[in-house]
Scaffold this motif. Structure first.
Motif, PDB file in Angstrom:
ATOM      1  N   LYS A 127      15.764  17.927   4.128  1.00 21.56           N
ATOM      2  CA  LYS A 127      14.466  17.245   4.149  1.00 21.56           C
ATOM      3  C   LYS A 127      13.430  18.017   4.955  1.00 21.56           C
ATOM      4  O   LYS A 127      12.245  18.039   4.605  1.00 21.56           O
ATOM      5  CB  LYS A 127      14.624  15.831   4.713  1.00 21.56           C
ATOM      6  N   GLU A 128      13.852  18.658   6.039  1.00 20.20           N
ATOM      7  CA  GLU A 128      12.902  19.368   6.906  1.00 20.20           C
ATOM      8  C   GLU A 128      12.171  20.479   6.165  1.00 20.20           C
ATOM      9  O   GLU A 128      11.052  20.841   6.529  1.00 20.20           O
ATOM     10  CB  GLU A 128      13.626  19.935   8.138  1.00 20.20           C
ATOM     11  N   SER A 129      12.785  21.017   5.127  1.00 20.51           N
ATOM     12  CA  SER A 129      12.139  22.078   4.339  1.00 20.51           C
ATOM     13  C   SER A 129      11.552  21.519   3.047  1.00 20.51           C
ATOM     14  O   SER A 129      11.333  22.263   2.089  1.00 20.51           O
ATOM     15  CB  SER A 129      13.150  23.182   4.006  1.00 20.51           C
ATOM     16  N   ASN A 130      11.291  20.199   3.034  1.00 17.49           N
ATOM     17  CA  ASN A 130      10.742  19.512   1.866  1.00 17.49           C
ATOM     18  C   ASN A 130      11.645  19.671   0.647  1.00 17.49           C
ATOM     19  O   ASN A 130      11.187  19.831  -0.475  1.00 17.49           O
ATOM     20  CB  ASN A 130       9.325  20.005   1.544  1.00 17.49           C
ATOM     21  N   TYR A 131      12.938  19.612   0.924  1.00 12.98           N
ATOM     22  CA  TYR A 131      13.955  19.603  -0.134  1.00 12.98           C
ATOM     23  C   TYR A 131      13.788  20.749  -1.132  1.00 12.98           C
ATOM     24  O   TYR A 131      13.904  20.558  -2.334  1.00 12.98           O
ATOM     25  CB  TYR A 131      13.918  18.269  -0.883  1.00 12.98           C
ATOM     26  N   HIS A 132      13.563  21.947  -0.630  1.00 17.12           N
ATOM     27  CA  HIS A 132      13.364  23.072  -1.554  1.00 17.12           C
ATOM     28  C   HIS A 132      14.672  23.801  -1.861  1.00 17.12           C
ATOM     29  O   HIS A 132      14.671  24.769  -2.634  1.00 17.12           O
ATOM     30  CB  HIS A 132      12.343  24.066  -0.976  1.00 17.12           C
ATOM     31  N   TYR A 158      11.921  17.612  -6.975  1.00 20.84           N
ATOM     32  CA  TYR A 158      11.780  18.880  -6.241  1.00 20.84           C
ATOM     33  C   TYR A 158      12.234  20.095  -7.042  1.00 20.84           C
ATOM     34  O   TYR A 158      11.990  21.232  -6.649  1.00 20.84           O
ATOM     35  CB  TYR A 158      12.552  18.795  -4.924  1.00 20.84           C
ATOM     36  N   HIS A 292       8.397  25.830  -6.232  1.00 23.42           N
ATOM     37  CA  HIS A 292       8.787  25.046  -5.056  1.00 23.42           C
ATOM     38  C   HIS A 292      10.222  25.344  -4.626  1.00 23.42           C
ATOM     39  O   HIS A 292      10.503  25.508  -3.442  1.00 23.42           O
ATOM     40  CB  HIS A 292       8.653  23.545  -5.326  1.00 23.42           C
ATOM     41  N   SER A 333       4.693  11.966  -5.372  1.00 25.05           N
ATOM     42  CA  SER A 333       5.048  12.152  -3.964  1.00 25.05           C
ATOM     43  C   SER A 333       4.889  13.602  -3.505  1.00 25.05           C
ATOM     44  O   SER A 333       4.808  13.864  -2.305  1.00 25.05           O
ATOM     45  CB  SER A 333       6.484  11.692  -3.708  1.00 25.05           C
ATOM     46  N   VAL A 334       4.851  14.555  -4.447  1.00 26.78           N
ATOM     47  CA  VAL A 334       4.728  15.959  -4.053  1.00 26.78           C
ATOM     48  C   VAL A 334       3.574  16.679  -4.742  1.00 26.78           C
ATOM     49  O   VAL A 334       3.145  17.742  -4.296  1.00 26.78           O
ATOM     50  CB  VAL A 334       6.041  16.734  -4.325  1.00 26.78           C
TER      51      VAL A 334
END
Length: 365
Positions: A127-132, A158, A292, A333-334
């Motif tokens: 999650k900290e890396s925006n789920y990439h 994602y 992404h 959301s993104v």
């Protein structure tokens, strides 16, 4: 704008494209299903005509996935979202924990439901890396006595996808495969349970497929409502109550289309070819398009990307829509853009999008 509705390029994330051949067959059979004088939607779910459709769909699914004899195939309702609750209700015993691998919004939703029934915890999270990215196997930290380990095989929002799956030994592995089921061959025996909403690769919305190992059914909590027990549906061949008959009919026809297309190996090869066309347009754009997902975690089902600035992004989406490309807006959301290239999206659509992206860059780069 293209005038023929079947000429649009459908990249919707779900409900998504269905094979044209399946739609045309359903159209032919809609009013009079195989000489019954009734639509499939009018037939009793106890009738021989419907039971043949029902059982054939199960048989095709078992054949395509080489599902071992010690598994049940269920057709349920409520979407994958109901499974988020049913799984912990059935399998999260008070004295145990359940591990969840956090790779996106749907993992978060599944985890939130599990918290209502017991003690779930994060096996790993990106999650900290925006789920990439998908976590590495050596990042998965779980307990040998866990009730189960849960993961989401493909993350639609994602654009990431598991390439391999962990060997969890005695810990039952449960996977939400809603957005990449039947997109490639898999080893079902690695999993205690696989579940998927149909509306991406299997058919219309309204049907949920569950593939579940028989031994874990025996360990399920008996003190929950009848309709929420997997055993209820396993014992009755998913006919305990009226199933979504039209959706199951369509699912069976989609599985037949997969067979006629050469099976899962051929489907997987085409999915790789389709995705490569669009990823190449991104990778060769010198930063005009920005993907992404980490390259090693890229999904073959959902290709997510952005443009350098929001105004250019809006222009891209507006011109793409005018050119007949449907569903390219990223999830709310993104933001950004997303091309969902599920099984039924034809190669020609991906070629057209790749060419459109190149031409748009030439005009605006």
């Amino acid at each position: 704008m293209k005038q023929n509705i079947r000429d649009v390029y459908n990249f919707n994330a779900g409900p998504s494209a269905l094979p044209l051949a399946v739609l045309e067959k359903a159209q032919q059979e809609l009013v009079d299903f195989r000489g019954t004088g009734m639509s499939i939607m009018e037939l009793s779910h106890r009738s021989p005509a419907y039971e043949e459709v029902h059982n054939q769909a199960i048989a095709r699914l078992k054949s395509l996935y080489s599902i071992p004899e010690n598994y049940e195939v269920l057709f349920l309702q409520g979407g994958a979202s109901l499974q988020f609750s049913m799984i912990p209700m059935n399998f999260l015993q008070p004295e145990k924990k359940a591990g969840y691998v956090m790779t996106g919004v749907w993992s978060e939703k599944a985890f939130a439901e599990a918290k209502l029934f017991g003690e779930p915890y994060h096996v790993a999270s990106t999650k900290e890396s925006n789920y990439h990215i998908i976590p590495r196997m050596d990042e998965l930290q779980y307990y040998e006595r866990d009730a189960y380990l849960h993961l989401t095989s493909n993350n639609t929002i994602y654009g990431t996808q598991w390439k391999d799956f962990p060997d969890t030994g005695d810990v039952p592995l449960i996977a939400d495969m809603s957005s990449d089921i039947m997109s490639k061959p898999i080893d079902v025996s690695k999993f205690a349970m696989i579940y998927a909403g149909a509306q991406k690769n299997l058919g219309p919305s309204g049907v949920t497929v569950v593939i579940i190992r028989k031994d874990i059914l025996e360990k399920a909590n008996p003190n929950i409502p009848t309709m929420l027990k997997y055993s209820t549906h396993a014992k009755s061949n998913s006919l305990y109550h009226t199933p979504p008959t039209f959706g199951i009919y369509m699912l069976g026809e989609v599985l037949s289309w997969i067979e006629e297309s050469g099976g899962l190996e051929a489907i997987a090869k085409q999915n790789e070819e389709k995705a490569k066309l669009i990823y190449d347009a991104i990778d060769n754009s010198n930063g005009f398009y920005l993907g992404h997902a980490d390259i090693e975690s890229r999904s073959l089902m959902n290709i997510t990307f952005r443009l350098a600035d929001e105004e250019l992004e809006k222009k891209f989406l507006m011109e793409a829509k005018s050119a007949g490309f449907v569903g390219l807006n990223g999830h709310r959301s993104v933001g950004g853009c997303r091309a969902s290239t599920y099984n039924a999206v034809p190669l020609e659509a991906c070629k057209a999008l790749s060419e459109f992206m190149k031409q748009f860059q030439k005009k605006n780069g």
